[in-house]
Design an enzyme around this catalytic site. Structure first.
Site, PDB file in Angstrom:
ATOM      1  N   ASP A 191       0.915  -1.434   0.050  1.00 21.55           N
ATOM      2  CA  ASP A 191       0.037   0.264   0.109  1.00 21.55           C
ATOM      3  C   ASP A 191       0.706   1.321  -0.161  1.00 21.55           C
ATOM      4  O   ASP A 191       0.039   2.123   0.277  1.00 21.55           O
ATOM      5  CB  ASP A 191      -1.362   0.336   1.490  1.00 21.55           C
ATOM      6  CG  ASP A 191      -0.499  -0.263   2.459  1.00 21.55           C
ATOM      7  OD1 ASP A 191       0.956   0.117   2.444  1.00 21.55           O
ATOM      8  OD2 ASP A 191      -1.663  -0.092   2.997  1.00 21.55           O
ATOM      9  N   TRP A 192       1.925   1.196  -0.035  1.00 25.51           N
ATOM     10  CA  TRP A 192       2.817   2.013  -0.363  1.00 25.51           C
ATOM     11  C   TRP A 192       3.726   2.466  -1.735  1.00 25.51           C
ATOM     12  O   TRP A 192       4.999   2.963  -2.152  1.00 25.51           O
ATOM     13  CB  TRP A 192       3.757   2.373   1.090  1.00 25.51           C
ATOM     14  CG  TRP A 192       4.044   1.542   1.446  1.00 25.51           C
ATOM     15  CD1 TRP A 192       3.352   0.548   2.823  1.00 25.51           C
ATOM     16  CD2 TRP A 192       5.280   0.266   1.792  1.00 25.51           C
ATOM     17  NE1 TRP A 192       3.919   0.129   3.166  1.00 25.51           N
ATOM     18  CE2 TRP A 192       4.887  -0.594   2.895  1.00 25.51           C
ATOM     19  CE3 TRP A 192       6.281   0.281   0.236  1.00 25.51           C
ATOM     20  CZ2 TRP A 192       5.509  -1.669   2.384  1.00 25.51           C
ATOM     21  CZ3 TRP A 192       6.805  -1.273   0.467  1.00 25.51           C
ATOM     22  CH2 TRP A 192       6.895  -2.126   1.464  1.00 25.51           C
ATOM     23  N   ASN A 456       4.641 -10.710  10.277  1.00 18.71           N
ATOM     24  CA  ASN A 456       2.997  -9.270  10.428  1.00 18.71           C
ATOM     25  C   ASN A 456       1.609  -9.026  10.401  1.00 18.71           C
ATOM     26  O   ASN A 456       1.495  -9.812   8.958  1.00 18.71           O
ATOM     27  CB  ASN A 456       4.285  -8.720   8.827  1.00 18.71           C
ATOM     28  CG  ASN A 456       3.234  -7.114   9.523  1.00 18.71           C
ATOM     29  OD1 ASN A 456       3.526  -5.918  10.139  1.00 18.71           O
ATOM     30  ND2 ASN A 456       2.390  -7.175   8.224  1.00 18.71           N
ATOM     31  N   GLU A 457       1.363  -9.376  11.156  1.00 17.59           N
ATOM     32  CA  GLU A 457       0.126  -9.475  10.941  1.00 17.59           C
ATOM     33  C   GLU A 457      -0.979  -9.927  11.116  1.00 17.59           C
ATOM     34  O   GLU A 457      -1.788 -10.597  10.032  1.00 17.59           O
ATOM     35  CB  GLU A 457      -0.593  -8.075  10.122  1.00 17.59           C
ATOM     36  CG  GLU A 457       0.110  -6.837  10.947  1.00 17.59           C
ATOM     37  CD  GLU A 457      -0.276  -5.094  10.134  1.00 17.59           C
ATOM     38  OE1 GLU A 457      -1.114  -5.448   9.198  1.00 17.59           O
ATOM     39  OE2 GLU A 457      -0.551  -4.238  10.458  1.00 17.59           O
ATOM     40  N   GLU A 554       3.007  -0.124  15.610  1.00 17.28           N
ATOM     41  CA  GLU A 554       2.938   0.618  14.227  1.00 17.28           C
ATOM     42  C   GLU A 554       1.585   1.345  14.314  1.00 17.28           C
ATOM     43  O   GLU A 554       1.170   0.997  14.919  1.00 17.28           O
ATOM     44  CB  GLU A 554       2.556  -0.712  12.918  1.00 17.28           C
ATOM     45  CG  GLU A 554       3.675  -0.956  12.105  1.00 17.28           C
ATOM     46  CD  GLU A 554       2.628  -2.198  11.412  1.00 17.28           C
ATOM     47  OE1 GLU A 554       1.512  -1.119  10.331  1.00 17.28           O
ATOM     48  OE2 GLU A 554       3.177  -3.164  10.954  1.00 17.28           O
TER      49      GLU A 554
HETATM   50  C1  BMA Z   1       0.389  -1.683   8.442  1.00 13.69           C
HETATM   51  C2  BMA Z   1       2.033  -2.759   7.904  1.00 13.69           C
HETATM   52  C3  BMA Z   1       2.006  -2.613   6.368  1.00 13.69           C
HETATM   53  C4  BMA Z   1       1.705  -1.256   5.774  1.00 13.69           C
HETATM   54  C5  BMA Z   1       0.936  -0.805   6.548  1.00 13.69           C
HETATM   55  C6  BMA Z   1       0.769   0.641   6.361  1.00 13.69           C
HETATM   56  O1  BMA Z   1      -0.771  -2.785   8.615  1.00 13.69           O
HETATM   57  O2  BMA Z   1       2.644  -3.278   8.570  1.00 13.69           O
HETATM   58  O3  BMA Z   1       1.124  -3.292   5.939  1.00 13.69           O
HETATM   59  O4  BMA Z   1       1.915  -0.745   5.400  1.00 13.69           O
HETATM   60  O5  BMA Z   1       0.597  -1.458   8.248  1.00 13.69           O
HETATM   61  O6  BMA Z   1      -0.819  -0.121   5.995  1.00 13.69           O
END
Ligand code: BMA
Length: 774
Positions: A191-192, A456-457, A554
């Protein structure tokens, strides 16, 4: 031809044998595409995109819409080949290996037209025995298959049940099924970030020849013995013994500055052997520990290991050893349910302040030592002490971790799995196991790495049902999740590295996740573990909207990069906020609208009659908005360290999303094209759009030079909020930026990262403040 011949060991004295010779295959190779219509030279390490660019066959891949125009490159199947003469007598060596430090990604390898192996994982290191096929003059060929086509095939072959997500959201313009291939996950788009699924040999390749025995690798972990109040060092060395008889000798390990020297006897049986050594450091000797930036020095000690083996075979290695302990503390907190989640370094609780790290470029051959040093130096200059190497990118190059050790940057290291569910068939697991074992070995001796995290997630994706899996099917996916992250990755970490903690995911509830069977009902709980938090709707000046979590790993807001950054990859018709280009570069659904909405809550939106002025002002305003939002949220987490409010608090970490950018596009990064937002603090009593009496500030600068530094003496005619100093594409760092100028004059320093002159700076200098758009 330049010979890359490296004599690994000096021949010293009569009877001493050279243990190994190494011949690098770096440099020029030939590349051709699937049907042979394109043939070109290409560098190793490198990739097809870079080779095509260097030959002038494509433009800059980041220019305008080239990510779409060049999609064909990653859909083709390319071949890398080379012919070479080995500059030493190969028949004199008992064992010859071909070592590939990094292959991207799916390839079949032919050596002198004999297939010697295959690769399917860009994160693994491959070693193939070529003793029986190697000659004095040789040919090597790596026949690649498109990773995109391979991923599609693998997904299709997985017939029992789907493994989502199939494809990224349309707005990302990416490729599908990246979870089926062990390759940088964001290379299929994010998404970036753009979709550039590269192909090539992205790390070193060499031929290694040896007799008797060979030291393949060695690792070390400092362990503090609490009861004896002394440091020990666990050393592990892996040998390949090719002699038919056992090889005997001795090892001498020395750390002169710690007045430590120990000798061990050795007997190596033929075959692959692991030697474990335990070095005691006397408790009477003061060992200076390694500390994170801002908490002390990063003292390291030079260590040498000398293996003196039968037949005069000497193998000597040296390394820098750092001593530190790390503990992840999860314990009850008075007045709050749940458990704490914080790190103690050398027994001392430390708030982790920093950011998230993504790959610094889609094409890793462009990531230079200088770039890494500049980015990491900026991290410490901004008073951060931690980076999270995020699981959708790559395990970074050795130099990254060496710099983090040297600069005192703590690293939260994810394994490379992100935002997806993953298959667990045997082939996939075997590949992951090799990757994980190798990466642990490669990285475990770095003091900077303070935690391993499984992914991650992905716990959140599973438990918050991102992919709309029916409740009856969920157990299949939970089983796969536990198989991959617990039964394989965790098991390998526990066996390979006892010197730092492991968690299965980020965000996770830590001990609570374990108690709930490795998947928590809500992995983003404020009472346990870490959280990821994003909210683009609520007013970010209102700190009440943020979660009072134990650890925020995050959070963040998007902004657009500076005009001088965009200018290089766009043309005049692109320069408006609603242009096709501006929509194309935005990979986050609704991102451009969200930024304007958030900015509009506190600022007047630009409405100049000049469209270019409006575009530049809008970019500036998104950066001001982002800076304010991230500042408010970060300050909230810092304050929450010492508070329990409504039974929540004791926050011990704030890592904003994200430090750096992969290309020139809107993203959550606040450090792009080498600019650094300021840590200066101020408080506004009202929204700026309601402020009365602001009038247009004329800001001038007199630039002078003092040695390598440039002094900007600023003068303003009026109070100026968010003064932004810009020197275009001249890389460097201002001592402060984005500041509120209430005083008439102010001096700011500029530290260039490359040689520049006063006149160059004067020509590129541009200053903006909020009063320019009011
Ligand atoms: C989280 C991160 C990335 C993503 C960011 C912004 O989900 O782990 O996967 O780029 O948010 O959406």
């Amino acid at each position: 031809m330049r010979l890359h011949l490296l004599l690994l060991l000096a021949l010293c004295g009569t009877g001493t044998t050279a243990a190994a010779l190494s011949y690098s295959l770096r440099g020029n190779w030939s590349i051709c595409n699937g049907n042979g219509s394109l043939e070109l030279p290409g560098a190793v390490p490198g990739c097809v995109h870079s080779a095509l660019f260097q030959q002038g066959l494509i433009q800059d891949s980041y220019y305008r819409f080239n990510d779409l125009n060049y999609r064909w490159i990653s859909l083709d199947n390319w071949t890398y080949s080379k012919e070479f003469k080995i500059p030493f007598e190969i028949s004199k060596w008992q064992k010859v290996n071909l070592i590939l430090e990094g292959v991207d990604t799916i390839s079949k390898i032919l050596f002198n037209e004999v297939t010697i192996g295959e690769t399917d994982n860009m994160f693994n290191r491959y070693s193939f025995d070529i003793t029986n096929v190697v000659r004095d003059v040789n040919s090597i060929e790596l026949r690649f298959q498109s990773a995109v086509l391979y991923a599609a095939q693998q997904s299709k072959a997985h017939t029992r049940y789907p493994v989502p997500p199939d494809c990224p959201p349309l707005v990302q313009k990416g490729e599908c099924h990246v979870n089926f291939v062990r390759k940088e996950q964001c290379s299929f788009s994010w998404d970036w970030g753009p979709s550039f699924p590269t192909q090539g040999i992205w790390k070193d390749v060499r031929i290694e020849a040896y007799n008797i025995c060979h030291l393949n690798d060695f690792t070390f972990s400092p362990i503090y013995d609490k009861s004896a109040q002394a440091w020990n060092l666990e050393i592990e060395a892996t040998f390949d013994v090719v002699s038919s008889k056992p090889v005997c000798g001795q090892v001498i390990v020395a750390i002169p500055k710690l007045q430590t020297q120990q000798m061990y006897n050795l007997e190596l049986q033929p075959g692959k052997r692991i030697v474990e050594l335990f070095l005691n450091i006397s408790k009477n000797i003061t060992v200076e520990t390694w500390w994170p930036h801002g908490h002390g020095n990063q003292t390291g000690y030079n260590m040498t290991i000398l293996f003196e083996l039968d037949g005069g075979l000497n193998i000597e290695k040296s390394a820098k050893v750092y001593f530190r302990t790390v503990e992840l503390i999860e314990e009850p907190i008075k007045g709050s349910p749940g458990l704490s989640f914080y790190f103690k370094i050398n027994g001392f609780p430390i708030f982790l302040k920093g950011s998230n790290w993504i790959p610094a470029d889609s094409f890793q051959d462009r990531v230079t030592s200088e770039l890494l040093r500049l980015l990491l130096q900026s991290v410490v200059d901004a008073n951060m002490n931690t980076l999270r190497v995020w699981g959708g990118g790559i395990y970074e190059q050795d130099e990254f971790y060496e710099l983090c050790d040297e600069l005192g940057i703590m690293v939260w290291q994810d394994f490379m799995f992100a935002c997806a569910l993953y298959p667990t068939d045997q082939g996939f697991l075997d590949s992951v196991r090799a990757e994980v074992a190798y990466q642990i070995k490669r990285l475990k001796s770095h003091p900077s790495i303070i935690i391993w995290s499984g992914n991650n997630e992905n716990e959140e994706a599973l438990m918050m049902n991102w992919y709309h899996i029916s409740i009856t099917d969920r157990p299949i996916y939970i089983k796969d999740y536990v198989t991959l992250y617990v039964k394989n990755i965790r098991e390998l970490v526990l066996a390979g590295d006892k010197s730092r903690p492991f968690i299965t995911s980020s965000p996770t509830n830590g001990a609570e996740t374990v108690a709930e069977g490795w998947v928590s009902q809500n992995p983003n709980s404020n009472y346990f573990g870490d959280v990821h938090f994003y909210d683009y709707i609520s007013d970010c000046w209102n700190w009440k909207v943020f979660p009072r979590a134990r650890f925020a790993s995050e959070y963040g807001y998007q902004s657009w990069p500076s005009f001088s950054t965009l200018e290089k990859v766009s043309s005049t018709e692109d320069w408006s906020f609603s242009s096709k280009f501006s929509l194309h570069r935005q990979h986050h659904e609704g991102g451009n609208k969200q930024m304007l909405y958030q900015a509009g809550l506190h600022f007047k939106l630009p409405e100049s009659t000049d469209p270019l002025r409006t575009f530049k002002d809008t970019i500036y305003l998104t950066q001001v908005m982002q800076a304010q939002c991230v500042k408010t949220e970060t300050e909230f987490y810092r304050r929450s360290r010492s508070e329990i409010v409504d039974q929540q608090g004791h926050t011990m970490g704030a890592l904003y999303w994200q430090l750096n950018d992969i290309w020139q596009a809107p993203s959550w990064a606040s450090l792009a094209d080498h600019e650094l937002l300021s840590p200066t603090n101020y408080h506004f009593l009202s929204s700026l759009k309601e402020a009365v009496g602001l009038c247009k500030a004329q800001i001038t600068a007199i630039i002078s030079q003092q040695g390598d530094i440039f002094v900007f003496d600023l003068e303003t005619s009026a109070v100026a909020p968010f003064v932004w100093l810009d020197v275009g594409s001249i890389p460097g760092r201002f001592s402060d930026n984005g500041f509120l100028m209430t005083e008439k004059t102010r001096t700011i320093l500029f530290y260039p990262w490359e040689p520049t002159s006063k006149s160059e700076l004067e020509q590129s200098f541009h200053v903006t403040s909020l009063t320019d758009i009011y």
